[in-house]
Write a protein that holds these residues in place. Sequence first.
Motif, PDB file in Angstrom:
ATOM      1  N   VAL A 426      16.982  -6.835   5.830  1.00  0.00           N
ATOM      2  CA  VAL A 426      15.603  -7.276   5.738  1.00  0.00           C
ATOM      3  C   VAL A 426      14.790  -6.887   6.951  1.00  0.00           C
ATOM      4  N   VAL A 427      15.359  -7.029   7.951  1.00  0.00           N
ATOM      5  CA  VAL A 427      14.700  -6.360   9.173  1.00  0.00           C
ATOM      6  C   VAL A 427      14.402  -4.932   8.857  1.00  0.00           C
ATOM      7  N   ASN A 428      15.138  -4.154   8.618  1.00  0.00           N
ATOM      8  CA  ASN A 428      14.735  -2.729   8.279  1.00  0.00           C
ATOM      9  C   ASN A 428      13.544  -2.477   7.372  1.00  0.00           C
ATOM     10  N   VAL A 429      13.787  -3.226   6.056  1.00  0.00           N
ATOM     11  CA  VAL A 429      12.527  -3.141   4.969  1.00  0.00           C
ATOM     12  C   VAL A 429      11.252  -3.765   5.850  1.00  0.00           C
ATOM     13  N   VAL A 430      11.207  -4.711   6.352  1.00  0.00           N
ATOM     14  CA  VAL A 430       9.988  -5.371   6.873  1.00  0.00           C
ATOM     15  C   VAL A 430       9.417  -4.265   8.269  1.00  0.00           C
ATOM     16  N   LEU A 431      10.308  -3.595   8.870  1.00  0.00           N
ATOM     17  CA  LEU A 431       9.747  -2.817   9.808  1.00  0.00           C
ATOM     18  C   LEU A 431       9.228  -1.656   9.359  1.00  0.00           C
ATOM     19  N   ASP A 432      10.006  -1.259   7.945  1.00  0.00           N
ATOM     20  CA  ASP A 432       9.314  -0.054   7.459  1.00  0.00           C
ATOM     21  C   ASP A 432       7.998  -0.506   6.836  1.00  0.00           C
ATOM     22  N   GLY A 433       7.818  -1.602   6.209  1.00  0.00           N
ATOM     23  CA  GLY A 433       6.534  -2.077   5.721  1.00  0.00           C
ATOM     24  C   GLY A 433       5.367  -2.015   6.636  1.00  0.00           C
ATOM     25  N   ILE A 434       5.752  -2.501   8.068  1.00  0.00           N
ATOM     26  CA  ILE A 434       4.602  -2.636   9.012  1.00  0.00           C
ATOM     27  C   ILE A 434       4.395  -1.326   9.431  1.00  0.00           C
ATOM     28  N   ASN A 435       5.529  -0.410   9.740  1.00  0.00           N
ATOM     29  CA  ASN A 435       5.125   0.957  10.077  1.00  0.00           C
ATOM     30  C   ASN A 435       4.219   1.636   8.847  1.00  0.00           C
ATOM     31  N   ASN A 436       4.317   1.613   7.869  1.00  0.00           N
ATOM     32  CA  ASN A 436       3.493   2.152   6.731  1.00  0.00           C
ATOM     33  C   ASN A 436       2.141   1.229   6.717  1.00  0.00           C
ATOM     34  N   ILE A 437       2.120   0.094   6.907  1.00  0.00           N
ATOM     35  CA  ILE A 437       0.644  -0.684   7.197  1.00  0.00           C
ATOM     36  C   ILE A 437      -0.062  -0.032   8.076  1.00  0.00           C
ATOM     37  N   LEU A 438       0.491   0.387   9.250  1.00  0.00           N
ATOM     38  CA  LEU A 438      -0.048   0.815  10.673  1.00  0.00           C
ATOM     39  C   LEU A 438      -0.535   2.301  10.062  1.00  0.00           C
ATOM     40  N   LYS A 439       0.344   3.155   9.439  1.00  0.00           N
ATOM     41  CA  LYS A 439      -0.005   4.543   9.360  1.00  0.00           C
ATOM     42  C   LYS A 439      -1.214   4.602   8.419  1.00  0.00           C
ATOM     43  N   MET A 440      -1.376   3.654   7.421  1.00  0.00           N
ATOM     44  CA  MET A 440      -2.474   3.758   6.539  1.00  0.00           C
ATOM     45  C   MET A 440      -3.794   2.927   6.748  1.00  0.00           C
ATOM     46  N   GLU A 444      -8.944   0.335  10.650  1.00  0.00           N
ATOM     47  CA  GLU A 444      -8.346  -1.035  10.590  1.00  0.00           C
ATOM     48  C   GLU A 444      -7.232  -1.169  11.600  1.00  0.00           C
ATOM     49  N   VAL A 445      -6.893  -0.038  12.473  1.00  0.00           N
ATOM     50  CA  VAL A 445      -5.568  -0.299  13.042  1.00  0.00           C
ATOM     51  C   VAL A 445      -5.383  -0.970  14.014  1.00  0.00           C
ATOM     52  N   ASP A 446      -6.874  -1.260  14.760  1.00  0.00           N
ATOM     53  CA  ASP A 446      -6.771  -2.264  15.819  1.00  0.00           C
ATOM     54  C   ASP A 446      -6.902  -3.492  15.412  1.00  0.00           C
ATOM     55  N   HIS A 447      -7.552  -3.823  14.234  1.00  0.00           N
ATOM     56  CA  HIS A 447      -7.461  -5.130  13.750  1.00  0.00           C
ATOM     57  C   HIS A 447      -6.112  -5.546  13.116  1.00  0.00           C
ATOM     58  N   ILE A 448      -5.365  -4.575  12.669  1.00  0.00           N
ATOM     59  CA  ILE A 448      -4.118  -4.924  12.189  1.00  0.00           C
ATOM     60  C   ILE A 448      -3.065  -5.107  13.520  1.00  0.00           C
ATOM     61  N   GLN A 450      -3.688  -6.306  16.227  1.00  0.00           N
ATOM     62  CA  GLN A 450      -4.271  -7.686  16.577  1.00  0.00           C
ATOM     63  C   GLN A 450      -3.503  -8.847  15.911  1.00  0.00           C
ATOM     64  N   LEU A 451      -3.476  -8.710  14.613  1.00  0.00           N
ATOM     65  CA  LEU A 451      -2.952  -9.715  13.641  1.00  0.00           C
ATOM     66  C   LEU A 451      -1.438  -9.714  14.013  1.00  0.00           C
ATOM     67  N   ILE A 452      -0.714  -8.598  14.280  1.00  0.00           N
ATOM     68  CA  ILE A 452       0.728  -8.507  14.739  1.00  0.00           C
ATOM     69  C   ILE A 452       0.750  -9.260  15.945  1.00  0.00           C
ATOM     70  N   GLU A 453       0.043  -9.029  16.836  1.00  0.00           N
ATOM     71  CA  GLU A 453       0.267  -9.714  18.058  1.00  0.00           C
ATOM     72  C   GLU A 453       0.032 -11.110  18.092  1.00  0.00           C
ATOM     73  N   GLU A 454      -0.974 -11.375  17.161  1.00  0.00           N
ATOM     74  CA  GLU A 454      -1.581 -13.064  17.196  1.00  0.00           C
ATOM     75  C   GLU A 454      -0.423 -13.765  16.633  1.00  0.00           C
ATOM     76  N   TYR A 483       1.610   2.737  18.595  1.00  0.00           N
ATOM     77  CA  TYR A 483       0.396   1.753  18.351  1.00  0.00           C
ATOM     78  C   TYR A 483       0.251   0.733  19.388  1.00  0.00           C
ATOM     79  N   PHE A 484       1.179   0.724  20.097  1.00  0.00           N
ATOM     80  CA  PHE A 484       0.924  -0.727  21.141  1.00  0.00           C
ATOM     81  C   PHE A 484       1.295  -0.186  22.711  1.00  0.00           C
TER      82      PHE A 484
END
Length: 518
Positions: A426-440, A444-448, A450-454, A483-484
């Motif tokens: 599950v951790v692997n799948v979620v990290l992959d998803g977060i990585n892909n969201i940031l790549k695309m 909006e990357v700064d906004h995303i 920020q969402l991850i930090e919050e 990204y960080f």
Amino acid sequence: MEKVTENLEQKGRSQQFKNKGKDAEEMRRRRTEVTIELRKNKREQHVLKRRNVPAQDSTDSDEIEKLPNQSLKTIVENAASEEPNVQLSAVQAARKLLSSDRNPPIDDLISSGILPILVNCLLKDDLPSLQFEAAWALTNIASGTSRQTQAVVNAGAVPLFLRLLSSPHQNVCEQAVWALGNIIGDGPECRDYVIKEGAVKPLLAFINPSIPLPFLRNVAWVIVNLCRNKEPPPPLETIQEILPALNQLIHHTDINILVDTVWALSYLTDGGNEQIQMVIDSSVVPFLVPLLSHPDVKVQTAALRAVGNIVTGTDEQTQIVLSCDALSHFPSLLTHPKEKINKEAVWFLSNITAGNQTQVQAVIDAGLIPLIIHHLVRGDFQTKKEAAWAISNLTISGRKEQVHFVVENGVIPPFCDLLSVKDTQVVNVVLDGINNILKMAGTEVDHICQLIEECQGLDKIETLQNHENEEIYKLAYDIIDQYFSEDIEEDPNLAPEQQNNAFQFDPNAQVPQEGFKF
């Protein structure tokens, strides 16, 4: 891109794959593990073998009380008698022992040597009552353990049961069908032996308008057993023979027959893309999909499994299901009171979001993304796991706008919550998803970020840099690095201390299995 149905070897994310994300092959569902998790306890719902235990009247009950006083030796001796009435009475006595709802003495009867006598009784065409009682006794012996079933097979019963399928006496035919169902239900070896002996054609011939309902229910149950098991699956020619019958039975109004028919289709579609295509080519799918909204939950469950198996196939095979308006049934499936239905509904959608961009858009247009995210927030862990796959697959298959839509629907906080679970996959799948969201993310990357930090996602990703799983800690490091890294202070615990011109390493730090690479 095709969806795989077995575990792919986990690949380490080495430097040359940095920020590339998983390739098409890796991201396709590794369905074996999921299938095992989803299908626990399904066996209890589908009885492999059935004992024929009649509703007894008071006379039968009295007789059964007296039966233990008769020695098995006497029963066996009388069963071998040349006198028809004596023989019939003894075989009936054996059958009643085997039909009691207490512990039937199957092993004692096998040890007594009665099996060859019972099998021989199947040949007595002039004594249909004797054939019926002997077939019933053998049916109940074959309903036992694998060893007990095998004893019936070894006694030569199968060819004689097949012969009885053409008996002019319906009760004899039906009992022979029942016995064969128990033998087929023992496993692929017995199944294939009975098929080889020629059982399929005469069995399917019973599916006609004149057959009584209880008999047809038995035939449908035997067909389920014929379709069961993947290692190996039934012969392809047998599947081709059975599919027209299933296409006929799927219109039946009896719930028992309908449930068995749909489970048979689910077993056939669980055997890989070739078998999925055979089911599609039989033209049954347009009749299968509407059963997702059947009022009986047993039919719904079976239908969801069957269509779920089809969408693990190619994008083209998946499209056949979607073209039957399958997604219109999912708002109610995703809000079903039964958690197992929710879980399998999300599993189904995870295979649609692993498809092409048109298929991803179909899930969005059907209004299902908020419902998937709802299960990511509230669910049962297994349902959350399926929801994580559904989102992660979308971040790989989807266009930038489609991924942005998921972010706008609030996926980041519940997604990040799963980064602290113990399940490595599950951790692997979620990290992959977060990585892909940031790549695309583009602008909006700064906004995303920020969402991850919050939602404390960044803290969790930082912690994962120390994870024991190589792929996870490399991916966590890559996300932080890319990204960080400008936004956070360097963690002194991650950097070596410098003393007297030498580096001092923390003696408790974990060393990667392949050693440090400089």
